[in-house]
Design a protein around this motif. Structure first.
Motif, PDB file in Angstrom:
ATOM      1  N   ILE A 294       0.862  -1.190   0.000  1.00 39.25           N
ATOM      2  CA  ILE A 294       0.000   0.000   0.000  1.00 39.25           C
ATOM      3  C   ILE A 294       0.894   1.235   0.000  1.00 39.25           C
ATOM      4  N   TRP A 295       0.541   2.201  -0.835  1.00 39.27           N
ATOM      5  CA  TRP A 295       1.177   3.518  -0.775  1.00 39.27           C
ATOM      6  C   TRP A 295       0.359   4.407   0.171  1.00 39.27           C
ATOM      7  N   SER A 296       1.013   4.954   1.179  1.00 39.26           N
ATOM      8  CA  SER A 296       0.384   5.967   2.032  1.00 39.26           C
ATOM      9  C   SER A 296       0.953   7.313   1.607  1.00 39.26           C
ATOM     10  N   GLY A 297       0.109   8.119   0.949  1.00 39.65           N
ATOM     11  CA  GLY A 297       0.610   9.350   0.345  1.00 39.65           C
ATOM     12  C   GLY A 297       0.995  10.425   1.326  1.00 39.65           C
TER      13      GLY A 297
ATOM     14  N   MET B 182      -3.715   5.141   0.040  1.00 36.25           N
ATOM     15  CA  MET B 182      -4.513   5.807   1.064  1.00 36.25           C
ATOM     16  C   MET B 182      -3.745   7.003   1.612  1.00 36.25           C
ATOM     17  N   GLN B 183      -4.461   7.844   2.356  1.00 34.06           N
ATOM     18  CA  GLN B 183      -3.861   8.989   3.031  1.00 34.06           C
ATOM     19  C   GLN B 183      -4.075   8.785   4.524  1.00 34.06           C
ATOM     20  N   HIS B 184      -2.983   8.581   5.256  1.00 32.51           N
ATOM     21  CA  HIS B 184      -3.088   8.222   6.665  1.00 32.51           C
ATOM     22  C   HIS B 184      -3.625   9.383   7.494  1.00 32.51           C
ATOM     23  N   GLY B 185      -4.749   9.119   8.154  1.00 27.47           N
ATOM     24  CA  GLY B 185      -5.331  10.104   9.050  1.00 27.47           C
ATOM     25  C   GLY B 185      -6.140  11.185   8.377  1.00 27.47           C
ATOM     26  N   TYR B 186      -6.356  11.087   7.065  1.00 29.09           N
ATOM     27  CA  TYR B 186      -7.054  12.172   6.362  1.00 29.09           C
ATOM     28  C   TYR B 186      -8.557  11.966   6.327  1.00 29.09           C
ATOM     29  N   GLY B 187      -9.011  10.708   6.314  1.00 31.96           N
ATOM     30  CA  GLY B 187     -10.444  10.448   6.239  1.00 31.96           C
ATOM     31  C   GLY B 187     -10.964  10.608   4.826  1.00 31.96           C
ATOM     32  N   PRO B 188     -12.101  11.311   4.655  1.00 29.94           N
ATOM     33  CA  PRO B 188     -12.706  11.423   3.329  1.00 29.94           C
ATOM     34  C   PRO B 188     -11.851  12.253   2.381  1.00 29.94           C
ATOM     35  N   LEU B 189     -11.826  11.825   1.143  1.00 30.05           N
ATOM     36  CA  LEU B 189     -11.041  12.503   0.110  1.00 30.05           C
ATOM     37  C   LEU B 189     -11.980  12.867  -1.041  1.00 30.05           C
ATOM     38  N   ALA B 190     -12.934  13.726  -0.719  1.00 30.41           N
ATOM     39  CA  ALA B 190     -13.930  14.181  -1.701  1.00 30.41           C
ATOM     40  C   ALA B 190     -14.678  12.999  -2.323  1.00 30.41           C
ATOM     41  N   GLY B 191     -14.863  11.939  -1.519  1.00 28.11           N
ATOM     42  CA  GLY B 191     -15.569  10.777  -2.014  1.00 28.11           C
ATOM     43  C   GLY B 191     -14.757   9.896  -2.939  1.00 28.11           C
ATOM     44  N   LYS B 192     -13.458  10.158  -3.099  1.00 30.89           N
ATOM     45  CA  LYS B 192     -12.619   9.421  -4.040  1.00 30.89           C
ATOM     46  C   LYS B 192     -11.578   8.556  -3.343  1.00 30.89           C
ATOM     47  N   GLU B 193     -11.712   8.381  -2.026  1.00 31.11           N
ATOM     48  CA  GLU B 193     -10.739   7.589  -1.287  1.00 31.11           C
ATOM     49  C   GLU B 193     -10.884   6.107  -1.632  1.00 31.11           C
ATOM     50  N   GLU B 194      -9.753   5.443  -1.795  1.00 35.00           N
ATOM     51  CA  GLU B 194      -9.735   4.007  -2.072  1.00 35.00           C
ATOM     52  C   GLU B 194      -9.744   3.209  -0.775  1.00 35.00           C
ATOM     53  N   ILE B 195      -8.993   3.686   0.204  1.00 35.72           N
ATOM     54  CA  ILE B 195      -8.984   3.130   1.559  1.00 35.72           C
ATOM     55  C   ILE B 195      -9.232   4.287   2.519  1.00 35.72           C
ATOM     56  N   TYR B 196     -10.182   4.122   3.417  1.00 34.71           N
ATOM     57  CA  TYR B 196     -10.580   5.186   4.345  1.00 34.71           C
ATOM     58  C   TYR B 196      -9.800   5.015   5.638  1.00 34.71           C
ATOM     59  N   ASN B 197      -9.047   6.044   6.041  1.00 36.19           N
ATOM     60  CA  ASN B 197      -8.212   5.931   7.227  1.00 36.19           C
ATOM     61  C   ASN B 197      -8.372   7.172   8.098  1.00 36.19           C
ATOM     62  N   VAL B 198      -8.648   6.958   9.395  1.00 35.84           N
ATOM     63  CA  VAL B 198      -8.688   8.064  10.364  1.00 35.84           C
ATOM     64  C   VAL B 198      -7.756   7.724  11.514  1.00 35.84           C
ATOM     65  N   HIS B 199      -7.327   8.749  12.236  1.00 39.36           N
ATOM     66  CA  HIS B 199      -6.468   8.585  13.406  1.00 39.36           C
ATOM     67  C   HIS B 199      -7.218   8.960  14.681  1.00 39.36           C
TER      68      HIS B 199
END
Length: 265
Positions: A179-182, A218-235
């Motif tokens: 997984i790439w975490s951007g 995914m983006q670690h800790g970012y949550g929603p990405l304008a509805g375009k997130e592939e993996i949803y991640n919150v901290h």
């Protein structure tokens, strides 16, 4: 230009030969060459069998340094993650710079082996790309890696894309990277998310997919990405909204009550 593939560490008999391609390169310029061949008997890389190959490029009579790689597929399937078609659950640890993952290659391998012995199957390095020696050790031990860029609470800047390009090109041949975490907590504390930061991360994800369309992002800790997130991640969901289902999503409605402990964090 031609290439041969060997079982890693055994450079006597190739297991695959890629036919040569003739290319002309004017002085001071460069060319990208693609070599391809069917290979139905390749052995997959996995937790239990981290099998590796070496690709040895040849230009004329000159042999280049081998590039190590492994065959495996990792994908998102609805709410599941699958490695080589089999459903997996990531049991992971993480660390900051200077903690468990620096050291000599032998000590890195030993650390990862201990993690595997304690039923961990994944690691995430936090807020920066690690030295290649770490990924080489993960390749050998059979440890999955969530690879993270250096974007971490920074303002939007074009240098982020330059950094992302160099990072993905350097690390994309490692089978351990699944997984790439951007980014890490890029504008993490602002709800709703800053549209400028969201647009920046979407541009970054488009670049990652251009360079490597084989891995989820995914983006670690970012949550929603304008509805375009592939993996949803919150901290820190337990410090924010407490009760299900709000602990898994950052609310955008003022009517959603925020756990008071969050303000003190």
């Amino acid at each position: 230009v031609a290439a041969e593939v060997f079982v890693s560490g055994r450079t006597t008999v190739p297991v695959l030969c890629l036919s040569p391609v003739t290319v002309s390169v004017p002085a001071g310029q460069e060319r990208q060459v693609e070599l391809a061949a069917p290979w139905t008997s390749a052995r997959f890389w996995s937790f239990e069998d981290p099998f590796l190959y070496d690709l040895v490029p040849r230009v004329g009579s000159q042999t280049s340094a081998p590039v190590r790689f492994g065959f495996r597929e990792f994908r998102v399937d609805g709410e599941d993650l699958r490695l080589n078609g089999h459903k997996v659950r990531l049991k992971a640890t993480w660390g900051h710079s200077g903690e468990w993952y620096y050291g000599q290659p032998s000590s890195i391998r030993d650390t990862l082996r201990v993690m595997r012995e304690h039923n961990l199957n994944c690691v995430r390095y936090h807020g920066q790309p690690l030295p290649p020696s770490f990924l080489r050790a993960a390749d050998e031990v059979g440890m999955l890696v969530v690879a993270e860029s250096g974007l971490y609470h920074r303002p939007v800047h074009e240098n982020s894309l330059t950094h992302t390009r160099e990072w993905v090109l350097r690390d994309r041949n490692h089978p351990s990277v699944v997984i790439w975490s951007g980014s890490n907590e890029f504008g993490h504390w602002i709800v709703p998310r800053d549209p400028e930061k969201t647009a920046c991360l979407l541009r970054q994800e488009a670049l990652i997919r251009e360079l490597d369309p084989t891995r989820p992002i995914m983006q670690h800790g970012y949550g929603p990405l304008a509805g375009k997130e592939e993996i949803y991640n919150v901290h820190y969901p337990e410090r924010a909204f407490g009760m299900l289902p709000n602990c898994f999503r950052w609310p955008t409605l003022q009517s959603v009550e925020i756990n008071p402990h969050y303000y003190d964090f």
